[in-house]
Design a protein around this motif. Structure first.
Motif, PDB file in Angstrom:
ATOM      1  N   GLN A   1       0.845  -1.191   0.000  1.00 15.83           N
ATOM      2  CA  GLN A   1       0.000   0.000   0.000  1.00 15.83           C
ATOM      3  C   GLN A   1       0.884   1.246   0.000  1.00 15.83           C
ATOM      4  O   GLN A   1       1.760   1.385   0.827  1.00 15.83           O
ATOM      5  CB  GLN A   1      -0.906   0.017   1.227  1.00 15.83           C
ATOM      6  CG  GLN A   1      -1.856   1.198   1.273  1.00 15.83           C
ATOM      7  CD  GLN A   1      -2.716   1.190   2.516  1.00 15.83           C
ATOM      8  OE1 GLN A   1      -2.613   0.285   3.350  1.00 15.83           O
ATOM      9  NE2 GLN A   1      -3.554   2.188   2.646  1.00 15.83           N
ATOM     10  N   VAL A   2       0.623   2.119  -0.950  1.00 12.67           N
ATOM     11  CA  VAL A   2       1.415   3.345  -1.063  1.00 12.67           C
ATOM     12  C   VAL A   2       0.844   4.409  -0.127  1.00 12.67           C
ATOM     13  O   VAL A   2      -0.357   4.647  -0.087  1.00 12.67           O
ATOM     14  CB  VAL A   2       1.401   3.866  -2.507  1.00 12.67           C
ATOM     15  CG1 VAL A   2       2.166   5.174  -2.598  1.00 12.67           C
ATOM     16  CG2 VAL A   2       1.990   2.824  -3.454  1.00 12.67           C
ATOM     17  N   GLN A   3       1.733   5.036   0.610  1.00 11.03           N
ATOM     18  CA  GLN A   3       1.326   6.144   1.477  1.00 11.03           C
ATOM     19  C   GLN A   3       2.312   7.297   1.346  1.00 11.03           C
ATOM     20  O   GLN A   3       3.524   7.081   1.343  1.00 11.03           O
ATOM     21  CB  GLN A   3       1.245   5.704   2.937  1.00 11.03           C
ATOM     22  CG  GLN A   3       0.048   4.836   3.265  1.00 11.03           C
ATOM     23  CD  GLN A   3      -0.128   4.632   4.754  1.00 11.03           C
ATOM     24  OE1 GLN A   3       0.819   4.282   5.452  1.00 11.03           O
ATOM     25  NE2 GLN A   3      -1.330   4.866   5.255  1.00 11.03           N
ATOM     26  N   SER A  25       5.952   5.511   1.833  1.00  4.97           N
ATOM     27  CA  SER A  25       6.109   4.073   2.017  1.00  4.97           C
ATOM     28  C   SER A  25       5.382   3.382   0.878  1.00  4.97           C
ATOM     29  O   SER A  25       4.467   3.944   0.264  1.00  4.97           O
ATOM     30  CB  SER A  25       5.567   3.624   3.371  1.00  4.97           C
ATOM     31  OG  SER A  25       4.196   3.935   3.498  1.00  4.97           O
ATOM     32  N   GLY A  26       5.826   2.175   0.572  1.00  7.34           N
ATOM     33  CA  GLY A  26       5.166   1.398  -0.475  1.00  7.34           C
ATOM     34  C   GLY A  26       5.647   1.696  -1.882  1.00  7.34           C
ATOM     35  O   GLY A  26       5.113   1.135  -2.847  1.00  7.34           O
TER      36      GLY A  26
END
Length: 120
Positions: A1-3, A25-26
Protein backbone atom coordinates in the motif's frame (compact mmCIF):
# COMPACT_ATOMS: atom_id res chain seq x y z
CA UNK A 1 0.00 0.00 0.00
CA UNK A 2 1.41 3.34 -1.06
CA UNK A 3 1.33 6.14 1.48
CA UNK A 4 2.56 9.72 1.29
CA UNK A 5 2.22 11.54 4.60
CA UNK A 6 2.81 15.28 4.77
CA UNK A 7 3.63 17.17 7.93
CA UNK A 8 4.91 20.57 8.99
CA UNK A 9 2.08 22.80 7.87
CA UNK A 10 0.56 25.45 10.08
CA UNK A 11 0.33 29.17 10.64
CA UNK A 12 3.20 31.49 9.80
CA UNK A 13 3.55 35.24 9.73
CA UNK A 14 4.46 37.07 6.52
CA UNK A 15 8.21 36.85 6.10
CA UNK A 16 8.34 33.71 8.20
CA UNK A 17 9.38 30.18 7.38
CA UNK A 18 7.95 26.68 7.44
CA UNK A 19 9.41 23.31 6.51
CA UNK A 20 7.16 20.65 5.08
CA UNK A 21 8.04 16.97 5.09
CA UNK A 22 6.56 14.11 3.11
CA UNK A 23 7.44 10.62 4.20
CA UNK A 24 6.61 7.82 1.81
CA UNK A 25 6.11 4.07 2.02
CA UNK A 26 5.17 1.40 -0.47
CA UNK A 27 7.21 2.88 -3.32
CA UNK A 28 10.85 2.69 -4.39
CA UNK A 29 11.43 6.26 -3.34
CA UNK A 30 14.79 6.71 -5.04
CA UNK A 31 13.26 5.94 -8.44
CA UNK A 32 10.44 8.45 -8.12
CA UNK A 33 10.39 12.06 -9.18
CA UNK A 34 8.86 14.06 -6.34
CA UNK A 35 6.91 17.27 -6.26
CA UNK A 36 5.07 19.69 -4.03
CA UNK A 37 1.83 21.20 -5.27
CA UNK A 38 -0.58 23.62 -3.66
CA UNK A 39 -4.22 24.50 -4.04
CA UNK A 40 -5.81 27.64 -2.72
CA UNK A 41 -9.61 27.98 -2.38
CA UNK A 42 -11.20 28.54 -5.76
CA UNK A 43 -7.94 27.96 -7.63
CA UNK A 44 -6.44 25.07 -9.54
CA UNK A 45 -3.72 22.92 -8.06
CA UNK A 46 -0.30 24.22 -9.08
CA UNK A 47 3.24 22.93 -8.93
CA UNK A 48 5.51 24.78 -6.50
CA UNK A 49 8.62 22.61 -6.54
CA UNK A 50 9.86 19.44 -8.15
CA UNK A 51 12.92 17.24 -7.80
CA UNK A 52 13.83 14.39 -10.08
CA UNK A 53 15.17 11.05 -8.97
CA UNK A 54 18.57 12.41 -9.96
CA UNK A 55 18.22 15.53 -7.83
CA UNK A 56 17.43 18.12 -10.49
CA UNK A 57 15.08 20.76 -9.13
CA UNK A 58 12.53 23.03 -10.76
CA UNK A 59 10.47 25.94 -9.42
CA UNK A 60 7.93 28.36 -10.85
CA UNK A 61 8.86 32.04 -10.75
CA UNK A 62 6.34 32.67 -7.95
CA UNK A 63 8.45 30.77 -5.40
CA UNK A 64 11.94 30.78 -6.95
CA UNK A 65 14.49 32.00 -4.45
CA UNK A 66 12.12 31.48 -1.52
CA UNK A 67 11.30 27.75 -1.61
CA UNK A 68 13.78 24.87 -1.67
CA UNK A 69 12.92 21.25 -2.32
CA UNK A 70 15.25 18.46 -1.19
CA UNK A 71 15.12 14.74 -0.74
CA UNK A 72 16.66 12.15 1.55
CA UNK A 73 16.53 8.78 -0.16
CA UNK A 74 17.70 7.00 2.99
CA UNK A 75 14.62 8.31 4.82
CA UNK A 76 12.19 8.04 1.88
CA UNK A 77 11.35 11.67 2.53
CA UNK A 78 11.07 14.86 0.52
CA UNK A 79 11.16 18.30 2.09
CA UNK A 80 10.00 21.77 1.17
CA UNK A 81 11.73 24.64 2.93
CA UNK A 82 9.61 27.77 2.56
CA UNK A 83 11.14 31.12 3.46
CA UNK A 84 9.90 34.69 3.18
CA UNK A 85 6.34 33.46 3.17
CA UNK A 86 3.63 35.67 1.72
CA UNK A 87 -0.14 35.66 2.31
CA UNK A 88 -0.58 34.41 -1.27
CA UNK A 89 1.31 31.24 -0.28
CA UNK A 90 -1.71 30.24 1.79
CA UNK A 91 -3.01 26.92 0.45
CA UNK A 92 -3.21 23.22 1.04
CA UNK A 93 0.13 21.73 0.08
CA UNK A 94 0.27 18.25 -1.45
CA UNK A 95 3.14 15.86 -1.91
CA UNK A 96 3.34 13.96 -5.19
CA UNK A 97 5.36 11.00 -6.35
CA UNK A 98 5.50 9.76 -9.92
CA UNK A 99 7.38 7.10 -11.78
CA UNK A 100 7.29 5.95 -15.38
CA UNK A 101 7.90 2.23 -15.66
CA UNK A 102 9.86 0.65 -18.45
CA UNK A 103 6.56 -0.20 -20.24
CA UNK A 104 5.67 3.53 -20.07
CA UNK A 105 3.02 3.03 -17.42
CA UNK A 106 2.73 6.16 -15.27
CA UNK A 107 2.40 5.65 -11.55
CA UNK A 108 1.30 8.77 -9.69
CA UNK A 109 0.52 9.12 -6.01
CA UNK A 110 -0.68 11.96 -3.78
CA UNK A 111 -0.57 12.73 -0.10
CA UNK A 112 -3.58 13.94 1.86
CA UNK A 113 -2.36 17.53 2.02
CA UNK A 114 -1.28 19.88 4.77
CA UNK A 115 -2.65 23.38 5.35
CA UNK A 116 -0.29 26.34 5.23
CA UNK A 117 -1.70 29.68 6.33
CA UNK A 118 0.32 32.88 6.12
CA UNK A 119 -1.26 35.69 8.09
CA UNK A 120 -0.38 38.35 10.61
Amino acid sequence: QVQLVESGGGLAQPGGSLRLSCTTSGIIFSRNDMGWYRQAPGKERELVAAITSGGITNYPDSVKGRFTISRDNAKNTVYLQMNDLKPEDTAVYYCNAHYIAIDRTLYRYWGQGTQVTVSS
